[in-house]
Design an enzyme around this catalytic site. Structure first.
Site, PDB file in Angstrom:
ATOM      1  CB  SER A  85     -56.632 -22.257  30.641  1.00 36.03           C
ATOM      2  OG  SER A  85     -57.943 -22.422  30.124  1.00 36.03           O
ATOM      3  CD  GLU A  91      -2.919  -0.964  -0.033  1.00 31.11           C
ATOM      4  OE1 GLU A  91      -3.280   0.180  -0.400  1.00 31.11           O
ATOM      5  OE2 GLU A  91      -3.250  -2.005  -0.622  1.00 31.11           O
TER       6      GLU A  91
END
Length: 756
Positions: free
Chosen positions: A452, A174
């Site tokens: 229930s 780079e």
């Protein structure tokens, strides 16, 4: 006249130059301040990492080879034939050899260890560790993170933690002049300028590593001369104030190296974990080169999508490093012969367990600001159990697929909440059939009628009055009608459309008789029932309507879980909790979440109610559990709402409590009762993961007495119709029915024969 005019022009130019100089100075000072202040202090918003519970290994621990393999894969262990470094595992039948990398827990630094153990019949039968430890904790699985708004994720590393070979390859590829220039490269600028002039625009850059860091850290990626000029100026300032090592470290932590769903992978530290499931320091030379190759285009060179392209780029990185004399040619040639050796591509951490992470975020927001959670790099330790979660997801999806394939139900959804009875720790949550979908969390946000499931609160209210009610009390289950204040009639019906006459109280609950329950609720009053519901942990204020006795109220599965958590914990209320501790990056505990317990019900009442809930699982609406979980005592309650819109089951064993819901988002009928739908999912989870049945040890103030199964009168064990029921001491029925035993019966038979 010409001379004064010339002086005016000169003065004007000087003024313009002065303005330009002042403006440039202001800009320079501003940029210099921005660079020094941000780069010196906290450079990045580092997301918080959320961890599961650690897997504890010790002789006698319940663990099978399959479960251990699943956990090790999630941790990124490499399965090898010979152990040589941390993060490796070798499994040969029942024999296991692990090399753990160590981990900083909230209370202890677990060191690197080599472990040898034997797994037999689902248990650890033998364990030896390199340091003699009897108990070893594996590092916890990362279950997700709490990210900044831009979804950047990174694992910060120091330059000393980055292999020198990786540093050298990065510089060679780079910016081969990195250690010589002062932030910009005149030679590179000249070369790029010539190319740009020929192209009639900015087609080529001349960015150094320093400029790339400036662009990624401070600026946009637009290609304009002004932006490039600002980039060059800031690069010079950065080099003025910081060393090459600091700049390179910043670059290594900043660079974008991939996309994991919505999560952006930044920095080599996290990229190493993402692509290879290993720390950066453990990467081989070819793996380091692969990461460097990604700098030029992480998506273009993605090794999973474009392996051939990635391999060519990796080898080119090695060649460039040799050419620039940063790498030995023999090492490079050896590395080029190696395959890509990528780690297994797993689910994105950001979406692996979204329902559980949702609960974690909500509980953390009570104590922390959102920006602190997403930027301070906190470690959040939870009670999450990935193995139990896996069973819950599998059981739910299997059941949904089965029901839909039969044609009975369509577009089914579901939710599961699982906790530990003794602590209130939430260990698993499933928010829908697609457990990876980070959208609507049905476990927390779907408010559905519970039916229930609310009945245990009503019966508990009655049982807390032992002078009036007990499990042997007779309750009328004939048709029941109540006139409401608006002069309408409320007439509930049993699910089977049948009246059952006088029934014992425990059987009315076990069989979920609506008529008997509604009548009992009217007798004891709605206000006491509502108070019991609140004491069980339901915080919302429910309306005092008769229909509340039959569960005509909307609740989320996690609310139901809180209620049954209290029942499973012997009447001790413990807030459901997902988080164990939060620690700062340095290892300091920021906040711990200890067990909070409050006794809200006496042990006798809870024991008696649990007896009825156990009856529901072997003779009532949940009797399928008698063969789904044979010889394993559990307690629970089915729930079915009108038109079969919702199928529920909530219950517990000695070591787990779980709530399961099945339904449709459009509230249409599922065709499923609680027993035919949710109960089967619940049973499948418990058959895989629960190992401790309910312990049936009555409190000191509870007496077990034999009663007649039809009338509730006191009886004897020898009577054919007698059953044993628990009673609060002092309120048990007197013995009224006597039955002769053994020889006495034979004598009576002969006497009757002679008399006749």
């Amino acid at each position: 006249m010409a001379r004064p005019k010339k002086k005016i022009v000169q003065r004007l130019w000087w003024k313009l130059l002065l303005v330009a100089a002042v403006s440039f100075s202001v800009i320079l000072v501003y940029l210099d301040f921005a660079i020094r202040s941000t780069f010196s202090d906290k450079k990045w918003s580092v997301p918080s990492t959320v961890y599961a519970r650690p897997l504890e290994l010790y002789t006698g621990a319940m663990l099978g080879v399959d479960d251990l393999t699943i956990e090790l894969k999630q941790l990124g262990y490499q399965f090898v034939n010979s152990i040589s470094q941390p993060g490796q595992a070798m499994i040969n039948g029942s024999r296991v050899h692990l090399y753990t990398p160590g981990f900083q827990f909230s209370d202890y630094l677990e060191p690197e260890r080599q472990i040898e153990m034997t797994l037999k019949n689902g248990y650890v039968s033998h364990l030896i560790s390199s340091d003699g430890a009897d108990l070893v904790r594996l590092e916890p699985v990362v279950i997700g993170g709490i990210y900044p708004a831009h979804n950047e994720d990174r694992l910060l590393v120091k330059l000393s933690e980055v292999p020198m070979s990786l540093q050298n390859m990065l510089v060679a590829v780079e910016d081969d002049n990195f250690y010589q220039h002062f932030g910009i490269s005149p030679r590179g600028i000249a070369r790029a300028a010539l190319a740009n002039i020929k192209g009639g625009g900015i087609s080529q850059g001349a960015s150094t590593l320093t400029q790339q860091l400036i662009k990624n850290f401070y600026l946009s990626s637009e290609r304009t001369f002004s932006r490039k000029a600002q980039e060059a100026l800031m690069a010079l300032l950065l080099e003025l104030h910081f060393s090459k090592s600091e700049i390179l470290e910043g670059y290594i932590n900043e660079i974008y190296l991939g996309q994991d769903g919505p999560r952006a992978i930044h920095g080599f530290g996290l990229a190493s974990q993402y692509y290879f499931r290993r720390p950066l320091v453990e990467l081989s030379l070819e793996q380091q080169a692969m990461l460097v190759a990604l700098v030029r285009g992480a998506n273009y060179y993605n090794p999973w999508r474009n392996p051939k392209r990635a391999l060519n780029r990796r080898n080119l990185v090695l060649d460039i490093a040799v050419r620039e004399q940063y790498l030995d040619v023999k090492l490079a040639e050896r590395a080029k012969k190696q395959p890509l050796t990528m780690g297994e591509r797993g689910d994105s951490n950001i979406k692996r367990y979204p329902a559980y992470l949702d609960l974690v975020r909500r509980q953390l927001q009570r104590d922390y600001k959102t920006e602190d959670l997403s930027s301070n790099g906190l470690s959040i330790f939870t009670h999450f159990d990935p193995l139990i979660q896996s069973s819950a997801e599998q059981s739910l999806n299997t059941a949904i697929a089965k029901h839909e394939s039969s044609g009975q139900s369509k577009n089914l959804e579901g939710a599961v909440v699982i906790t530990r009875p003794n602590t209130g720790a939430v260990i698993a949550i499933v928010g829908g059939r697609d457990a990876r979908y980070a959208g609507f969390n049905r476990a927390i946000d779907a408010r559905r009628q519970v039916g229930s499931l609310l009945k245990p609160a009503l019966y508990l209210t009655a049982i807390e009055q032992p002078d009036k009610y007990n499990l042997a009390s007779l309750i009328n289950d004939e048709e029941y009608s109540l006139q409401l204040p608006n002069r309408t009639q409320w007439t509930p019906k049993n699910y089977d459309q049948t009246s059952h006459g006088e029934v014992l109280l425990y059987r009315a609950l076990a069989n979920s008789y609506n008529q008997a329950t509604a009548r009992l609720g009217n007798q004891i009053g709605l206000e006491p029932i509502l108070k019991t519901i609140n004491r069980l942990g339901i915080e919302q204020q429910l309306p005092a309507l008769p229909s509340i006795t039959l569960g005509a109220v909307g609740m989320a599965p996690i609310e139901v879980g809180q209620m049954f958590q209290t029942l499973s914990a012997d009447g001790f209320y413990t807030p459901l909790l997902a988080i164990n501790a939060v620690i700062e990056p340095g290892g300091k505990i920021l906040n711990s979440y200890p067990l909070a317990v409050e006794q809200r019900f006496d042990s006798a009442s809870i024991y008696i109610l649990r007896h009825a809930l156990q009856a529901a699982t072997h003779e009532g609406t949940g009797k399928a559990l008698d063969w789904l979980l044979p010889k394993f005592s559990v307690a629970g309650k089915t729930g079915t709402t009108n038109d079969l819109r919702d199928s529920w089951f909530a219950g517990f064993s000695g070591d787990m409590m779980a709530v399961v819901w099945l339904g449709r988002d459009d509230n249409a009928s599922t065709g499923l009762t609680g027993a035919s739908g949710a109960l089967r999912v619940w049973a499948d989870i418990f058959s895989q993961r629960s190992v401790v049945p309910i312990q049936n040890l009555p409190p000191e103030n509870v007496e077990i007495v034999w009663v007649d199964n039809d009338t509730g009168q006191g009886s004897q064990e020898s009577c054919s119709n007698a059953i044993a029921l628990p009673f609060v001491a002092g309120y048990e029925p007197d013995e009224e029915i006597r039955c002769r035993k053994g020889l006495e019966r034979v004598i009576d038979w002969f006497r009757d024969l002679i008399d006749n």
